[in-house]
Design a protein around this motif. Sequence first.
Motif, PDB file in Angstrom:
ATOM      1  N   GLN A  31       0.826  -1.208   0.000  1.00 14.64           N
ATOM      2  CA  GLN A  31       0.000   0.000   0.000  1.00 14.64           C
ATOM      3  C   GLN A  31       0.862   1.259   0.000  1.00 14.64           C
ATOM      4  N   ASN A  32       1.992   1.196   0.668  1.00 10.49           N
ATOM      5  CA  ASN A  32       2.891   2.353   0.679  1.00 10.49           C
ATOM      6  C   ASN A  32       3.512   2.603  -0.694  1.00 10.49           C
ATOM      7  N   ILE A  33       3.818   1.524  -1.412  1.00  6.33           N
ATOM      8  CA  ILE A  33       4.332   1.656  -2.777  1.00  6.33           C
ATOM      9  C   ILE A  33       3.270   2.291  -3.663  1.00  6.33           C
ATOM     10  N   GLU A  34       2.035   1.813  -3.567  1.00  7.72           N
ATOM     11  CA  GLU A  34       0.943   2.377  -4.372  1.00  7.72           C
ATOM     12  C   GLU A  34       0.825   3.883  -4.141  1.00  7.72           C
ATOM     13  N   SER A  35       0.844   4.276  -2.876  1.00  9.47           N
ATOM     14  CA  SER A  35       0.718   5.697  -2.552  1.00  9.47           C
ATOM     15  C   SER A  35       1.904   6.498  -3.076  1.00  9.47           C
ATOM     16  N   ALA A  36       3.096   5.923  -3.002  1.00  4.27           N
ATOM     17  CA  ALA A  36       4.313   6.625  -3.416  1.00  4.27           C
ATOM     18  C   ALA A  36       4.332   6.923  -4.906  1.00  4.27           C
ATOM     19  N   ILE A  37       3.680   6.059  -5.706  1.00  4.98           N
ATOM     20  CA  ILE A  37       3.700   6.288  -7.160  1.00  4.98           C
ATOM     21  C   ILE A  37       2.402   6.934  -7.657  1.00  4.98           C
ATOM     22  N   GLY A  38       1.502   7.269  -6.716  1.00  6.14           N
ATOM     23  CA  GLY A  38       0.303   8.001  -7.101  1.00  6.14           C
ATOM     24  C   GLY A  38      -0.925   7.167  -7.369  1.00  6.14           C
ATOM     25  N   LEU A  39      -0.924   5.914  -6.910  1.00 10.56           N
ATOM     26  CA  LEU A  39      -2.110   5.069  -7.068  1.00 10.56           C
ATOM     27  C   LEU A  39      -2.989   5.176  -5.830  1.00 10.56           C
ATOM     28  N   LYS A  40      -4.293   4.990  -6.016  1.00  9.07           N
ATOM     29  CA  LYS A  40      -5.222   4.996  -4.896  1.00  9.07           C
ATOM     30  C   LYS A  40      -5.302   3.596  -4.280  1.00  9.07           C
ATOM     31  N   ASN A  41      -5.380   3.540  -2.962  1.00 11.61           N
ATOM     32  CA  ASN A  41      -5.589   2.267  -2.273  1.00 11.61           C
ATOM     33  C   ASN A  41      -7.089   1.978  -2.237  1.00 11.61           C
ATOM     34  N   ASP A  42      -7.585   1.330  -3.286  1.00 11.35           N
ATOM     35  CA  ASP A  42      -9.020   1.037  -3.350  1.00 11.35           C
ATOM     36  C   ASP A  42      -9.241  -0.431  -3.693  1.00 11.35           C
ATOM     37  N   SER A  43     -10.501  -0.790  -3.915  1.00 11.25           N
ATOM     38  CA  SER A  43     -10.845  -2.196  -4.135  1.00 11.25           C
ATOM     39  C   SER A  43     -11.116  -2.521  -5.595  1.00 11.25           C
ATOM     40  N   LYS A  44     -10.660  -1.671  -6.507  1.00 15.40           N
ATOM     41  CA  LYS A  44     -10.837  -1.955  -7.935  1.00 15.40           C
ATOM     42  C   LYS A  44     -10.076  -3.215  -8.326  1.00 15.40           C
ATOM     43  N   LEU A  45     -10.546  -3.870  -9.393  1.00 18.06           N
ATOM     44  CA  LEU A  45      -9.911  -5.107  -9.843  1.00 18.06           C
ATOM     45  C   LEU A  45      -8.448  -4.881 -10.197  1.00 18.06           C
ATOM     46  N   LEU A  46      -8.157  -3.745 -10.857  1.00 19.06           N
ATOM     47  CA  LEU A  46      -6.801  -3.451 -11.304  1.00 19.06           C
ATOM     48  C   LEU A  46      -6.282  -2.164 -10.674  1.00 19.06           C
ATOM     49  N   ASP A  47      -4.993  -2.137 -10.392  1.00 23.87           N
ATOM     50  CA  ASP A  47      -4.361  -0.931  -9.843  1.00 23.87           C
ATOM     51  C   ASP A  47      -4.136   0.122 -10.920  1.00 23.87           C
ATOM     52  N   PHE A  48      -3.772  -0.337 -12.129  1.00 24.36           N
ATOM     53  CA  PHE A  48      -3.555   0.556 -13.266  1.00 24.36           C
ATOM     54  C   PHE A  48      -4.721   0.431 -14.244  1.00 24.36           C
ATOM     55  N   GLU A  49      -4.780   1.324 -15.208  1.00 28.39           N
ATOM     56  CA  GLU A  49      -5.827   1.249 -16.228  1.00 28.39           C
ATOM     57  C   GLU A  49      -5.711  -0.032 -17.047  1.00 28.39           C
ATOM     58  N   ASP A  50      -4.497  -0.509 -17.234  1.00 31.33           N
ATOM     59  CA  ASP A  50      -4.283  -1.658 -18.110  1.00 31.33           C
ATOM     60  C   ASP A  50      -3.511  -2.792 -17.426  1.00 31.33           C
ATOM     61  N   GLY A  51      -3.576  -2.856 -16.107  1.00 31.19           N
ATOM     62  CA  GLY A  51      -2.853  -3.939 -15.428  1.00 31.19           C
ATOM     63  C   GLY A  51      -2.822  -3.751 -13.917  1.00 31.19           C
ATOM     64  N   ASP A  52      -2.036  -4.583 -13.259  1.00 31.12           N
ATOM     65  CA  ASP A  52      -2.012  -4.610 -11.808  1.00 31.12           C
ATOM     66  C   ASP A  52      -0.583  -4.426 -11.297  1.00 31.12           C
ATOM     67  N   LEU A  53      -0.470  -4.214  -9.986  1.00 29.69           N
ATOM     68  CA  LEU A  53       0.833  -4.129  -9.313  1.00 29.69           C
ATOM     69  C   LEU A  53       0.891  -5.223  -8.253  1.00 29.69           C
ATOM     70  N   LYS A  54       1.957  -6.015  -8.288  1.00 30.68           N
ATOM     71  CA  LYS A  54       2.121  -7.090  -7.315  1.00 30.68           C
ATOM     72  C   LYS A  54       3.488  -6.964  -6.649  1.00 30.68           C
ATOM     73  N   THR A  55       3.486  -6.743  -5.334  1.00 27.81           N
ATOM     74  CA  THR A  55       4.736  -6.738  -4.577  1.00 27.81           C
ATOM     75  C   THR A  55       4.925  -8.093  -3.911  1.00 27.81           C
ATOM     76  N   ASN A  56       6.174  -8.515  -3.793  1.00 28.37           N
ATOM     77  CA  ASN A  56       6.467  -9.849  -3.269  1.00 28.37           C
ATOM     78  C   ASN A  56       7.665  -9.802  -2.328  1.00 28.37           C
ATOM     79  N   LYS A  57       7.530 -10.462  -1.206  1.00 33.05           N
ATOM     80  CA  LYS A  57       8.605 -10.521  -0.215  1.00 33.05           C
ATOM     81  C   LYS A  57       9.770 -11.361  -0.726  1.00 33.05           C
ATOM     82  N   PHE A  58      10.973 -10.783  -0.738  1.00 32.35           N
ATOM     83  CA  PHE A  58      12.202 -11.476  -1.101  1.00 32.35           C
ATOM     84  C   PHE A  58      13.074 -11.639   0.141  1.00 32.35           C
TER      85      PHE A  58
END
Length: 202
Positions: A31-58
């Motif tokens: 959620q912090n990454i989304e906010s940092a790049i200007g995305l809204k933290n909402d419940s829409k199917l996709l984060d972007f107009e044409d795709g999604d954002l997936k963060t993964n623990k390494f």
Amino acid sequence: MLVEEGYLILKKLEGMKMSEINKVNKGFDGQNIESAIGLKNDSKLLDFEDGDLKTNKFMNGKPSETLAISQMQNNLIEFEKGLDFYDSWIYKKIRQFIYLPIDKTSSDHIIGKPQIVSEERFPNLYKKLAIDFNFISSEIKNSIDFKKTLNTINGPNNYLQIRTKASKKKDGNYTPMTINGHQLKDKYMAFYFKKDFLYNFL
């Protein structure tokens, strides 16, 4: 915002500590990454107009856990008549997405190298995802038809999985996953990418 635009912003964040970007929810890196790049933290199917954002623990340069894609409860009815991968909400969600590692080997949580993952770029991987999804879809339909309990299911390519993903209610109990009055599971379940799929992007 388009995926390509988000990717270019995330490239500028590569190598930074999570503590160096604006923090909205302490402990929730995605959620912090989304906010940092200007995305809204909402419940829409996709984060972007044409795709999604997936963060993964390494950890130590590799994925340390499976990666949640989407909950199932709201879409269970789609499996009753048999749901094909390319007709599914899962396909819409993962057809194109940015895969962003967050390295948590230390307490710093370092933002990793973003990658755009899409069917266009990785057609052979998506064929395997389709096989996995359709296998799982058939198993879900069978459980619905014969009123069986649904358990963890892995696709034959070990790229996709369904398993439990749920939080307890205030009373300490889970909300069961049900359809047509039948309890498929005593708690909610979700689709996940397995690490075997994620290893393709190291």
